[in-house]
Design an enzyme around this catalytic site. Structure first.
Site, mmCIF file in Angstrom:
data_model
loop_
_atom_site.group_PDB
_atom_site.id
_atom_site.type_symbol
_atom_site.label_atom_id
_atom_site.label_comp_id
_atom_site.label_asym_id
_atom_site.label_seq_id
_atom_site.Cartn_x
_atom_site.Cartn_y
_atom_site.Cartn_z
ATOM 1 N N LYS A 1 0.854 -1.207 0.000
ATOM 2 C CA LYS A 1 0.000 0.000 0.000
ATOM 3 C C LYS A 1 0.871 1.231 0.000
ATOM 4 O O LYS A 1 2.033 1.222 0.407
ATOM 5 C CB LYS A 1 -0.950 0.017 1.204
ATOM 6 C CG LYS A 1 -0.276 0.044 2.596
ATOM 7 C CD LYS A 1 0.170 1.404 3.098
ATOM 8 C CE LYS A 1 0.913 1.299 4.435
ATOM 9 N NZ LYS A 1 1.686 2.483 4.780
ATOM 10 N N VAL B 1 11.064 -4.494 2.692
ATOM 11 C CA VAL B 1 10.970 -4.818 4.127
ATOM 12 C C VAL B 1 11.188 -3.534 4.939
ATOM 13 O O VAL B 1 12.122 -2.772 4.650
ATOM 14 C CB VAL B 1 12.023 -5.887 4.490
ATOM 15 C CG1 VAL B 1 12.025 -6.155 6.001
ATOM 16 C CG2 VAL B 1 11.751 -7.182 3.734
ATOM 17 N N GLY C 1 9.649 -0.810 4.866
ATOM 18 C CA GLY C 1 9.734 0.267 3.881
ATOM 19 C C GLY C 1 8.612 1.274 3.939
ATOM 20 O O GLY C 1 8.586 2.223 3.161
ATOM 21 N N GLY C 2 7.613 1.074 4.817
ATOM 22 C CA GLY C 2 6.466 1.990 4.835
ATOM 23 C C GLY C 2 5.415 1.612 3.795
ATOM 24 O O GLY C 2 4.584 2.430 3.419
ATOM 25 N N MET C 3 5.454 0.340 3.336
ATOM 26 C CA MET C 3 4.475 -0.128 2.348
ATOM 27 C C MET C 3 3.640 -1.290 2.874
ATOM 28 O O MET C 3 2.989 -2.006 2.110
ATOM 29 C CB MET C 3 5.177 -0.504 1.046
ATOM 30 C CG MET C 3 5.867 0.684 0.387
ATOM 31 S SD MET C 3 6.346 0.349 -1.309
ATOM 32 C CE MET C 3 4.767 0.463 -2.146
ATOM 33 N N GLY D 1 4.454 -4.207 4.218
ATOM 34 C CA GLY D 1 4.868 -5.566 3.839
ATOM 35 C C GLY D 1 4.573 -6.587 4.930
ATOM 36 O O GLY D 1 4.045 -7.670 4.651
ATOM 37 N N ALA E 1 0.902 -7.144 5.081
ATOM 38 C CA ALA E 1 0.483 -7.965 3.938
ATOM 39 C C ALA E 1 0.710 -9.444 4.242
ATOM 40 O O ALA E 1 -0.152 -10.290 3.973
ATOM 41 C CB ALA E 1 1.265 -7.559 2.680
ATOM 42 N N ASP F 1 -2.473 -1.592 10.047
ATOM 43 C CA ASP F 1 -2.551 -1.649 8.583
ATOM 44 C C ASP F 1 -3.030 -3.002 8.063
ATOM 45 O O ASP F 1 -3.234 -3.158 6.853
ATOM 46 C CB ASP F 1 -1.172 -1.377 7.958
ATOM 47 C CG ASP F 1 -0.721 0.069 8.124
ATOM 48 O OD1 ASP F 1 -1.542 0.915 8.526
ATOM 49 O OD2 ASP F 1 0.474 0.334 7.848
HETATM 50 O O1 C5P Z 1 -0.468 -1.024 14.655
HETATM 51 P P1 C5P Z 1 0.967 -1.323 14.391
HETATM 52 O O2 C5P Z 1 1.474 -2.474 15.212
HETATM 53 O O3 C5P Z 1 1.294 -1.461 12.952
HETATM 54 O O4 C5P Z 1 1.747 -0.052 14.879
HETATM 55 C C1 C5P Z 1 3.151 -0.056 15.020
HETATM 56 C C2 C5P Z 1 3.560 1.140 15.839
HETATM 57 O O5 C5P Z 1 3.315 2.331 15.089
HETATM 58 C C3 C5P Z 1 2.786 1.320 17.124
HETATM 59 O O6 C5P Z 1 3.370 0.610 18.172
HETATM 60 C C4 C5P Z 1 2.903 2.824 17.342
HETATM 61 O O7 C5P Z 1 4.164 3.155 17.851
HETATM 62 C C5 C5P Z 1 2.853 3.365 15.928
HETATM 63 N N1 C5P Z 1 1.480 3.752 15.523
HETATM 64 C C6 C5P Z 1 0.911 4.902 16.065
HETATM 65 N N2 C5P Z 1 -0.334 5.274 15.695
HETATM 66 C C7 C5P Z 1 -1.030 4.567 14.767
HETATM 67 C C8 C5P Z 1 -0.468 3.402 14.187
HETATM 68 C C9 C5P Z 1 0.798 3.024 14.582
HETATM 69 O O8 C5P Z 1 1.530 5.570 16.896
HETATM 70 N N3 C5P Z 1 -2.242 4.967 14.413
#
Ligand code: C5P
Length: 302
Positions: free
Chosen positions: A15, A101, A103-105, A107, A110, A142
């Protein structure tokens, strides 16, 4: 004649966030978002096969950075689904990576969505979409979007989705950086940069949603925003040169993808995508440059 062991392969898209509006940090450590996700045609494939115990293998670019233990989001997905149905998570998950990996996409997200769908098909557990989405939301902000694909607005911490209409194809180039960026570190840098400032409530842009609906790349280019971009650039200043190289080469717009460090370039058509990808590679500002078309479907059993 021998019969091959059954296995199920699921393809899952990457994404890009075409809008990532981030509010002030919540008491639970997450940030409220207005997050417009667009699935793009770069894919990981997750294959589930019967095994005496849970095992993860991974191949592809950056595979050496992927954990192969139960901290892997795909492993956690298999465990959560097995628990829901009172089963043991005895499965071999093979991840063929193509999404950058860290990368902000999305992965890792997914792979989690792919593992859920692959295990559900392998085990014949016929889990409802609502149940799958609930597991996805527990695994990460995500992950629900990786399951559904297309385009969607995510609010809350990004996991509460409303599908969005997309009226045409959008052509992109993604410049892969050397090494990843940690998402929590980028959110932490966002907190540092906004300390003492009034951070507005995140709101979805109607202009941007209309540009998606009408398939208008020029209008979408003008509306792209990422509130994490300043934080990603602060942690990785070299990304500025990649963004400039892409716009110099004729991209309609350039931005950091999610928490980075992948950078994303919206272009007019497939020909422009190849030209911008070639220029990005020649500029020496990235490790790889990948054209991709959006929207892409969500997790799909092959
Ligand atoms: O939800 P996820 O595990 O992907 O989030 C990883 C980290 O990104 C969280 O532990 C948090 O530090 C940050 N995050 C956030 N606010 C969001 C989504 C992610 O601060 N809405």
């Amino acid at each position: 004649m021998t019969t091959a062991a059954p296995s199920v392969t699921v393809r899952v898209p990457a994404k890009v966030n075409v809008q990532l509006a981030v509010g002030g940090v919540r008491p639970d450590g997450f940030h409220p978002l207005a997050n417009v996700f667009l699935a793009v045609g770069l894919y990981d494939e997750v294959t589930a096969a019967p095994a005496p115990e849970l095992r993860i293998t991974c191949t592809g670019p950056g595979a050496d950075q992927v954990p192969l233990d139960r901290t892997n989001l795909a492993a956690r997905a298999a465990i959560a689904l097995a628990e829901l149905h009172g089963l043991a998570p005895d499965v071999h998950l093979h991840i063929a990576k193509d999404i950058p990996v860290a990368g902000g996409m999305a992965g890792g997200s997914a792979d989690a969505a792919g593992a859920l769908l692959a295990c559900d098909a392998l085990w014949g557990t016929a889990t409802t979409t609502d149940q799958l989405l609930a597991i996805c939301a527990e695994l990460g902000s995500d992950v629900p979007f990786s399951l559904v694909g297309g385009a969607a607005l995510g609010v809350g911490r990004g996991e509460q989705l409303t599908p969005l209409a997309v009226g045409g194809e959008f052509h992109w180039v993604f410049a892969v950086a050397d090494g990843g960026l940690s998402t929590p570190a980028v959110y932490g840098e966002f907190d540092r940069l906004t300390a003492g400032l009034e951070v507005p409530e995140p709101e979805a842009s109607e202009t941007l949603i209309a540009a998606l609906r009408t398939g208008d790349a020029t209008a979408l280019a003008a509306a792209l925003t990422n509130d994490l971009q300043a934080a990603a650039l602060s942690l990785r200043p070299s990304l500025a040169a990649a963004l400039a190289a892409g716009t110099d080469a004729g991209a309609l717009a350039a931005l950091v993808s999610g928490s980075g460090p992948t950078t994303a370039y919206l272009v007019k058509d497939a020909e422009a995508a190849q030209r911008v990808a070639d220029a990005l590679l020649a500029s020496g500002t990235c490790a790889a440059a990948r054209p991709a078309v959006a929207p892409a479907p969500g997790a799909t059993v092959l």
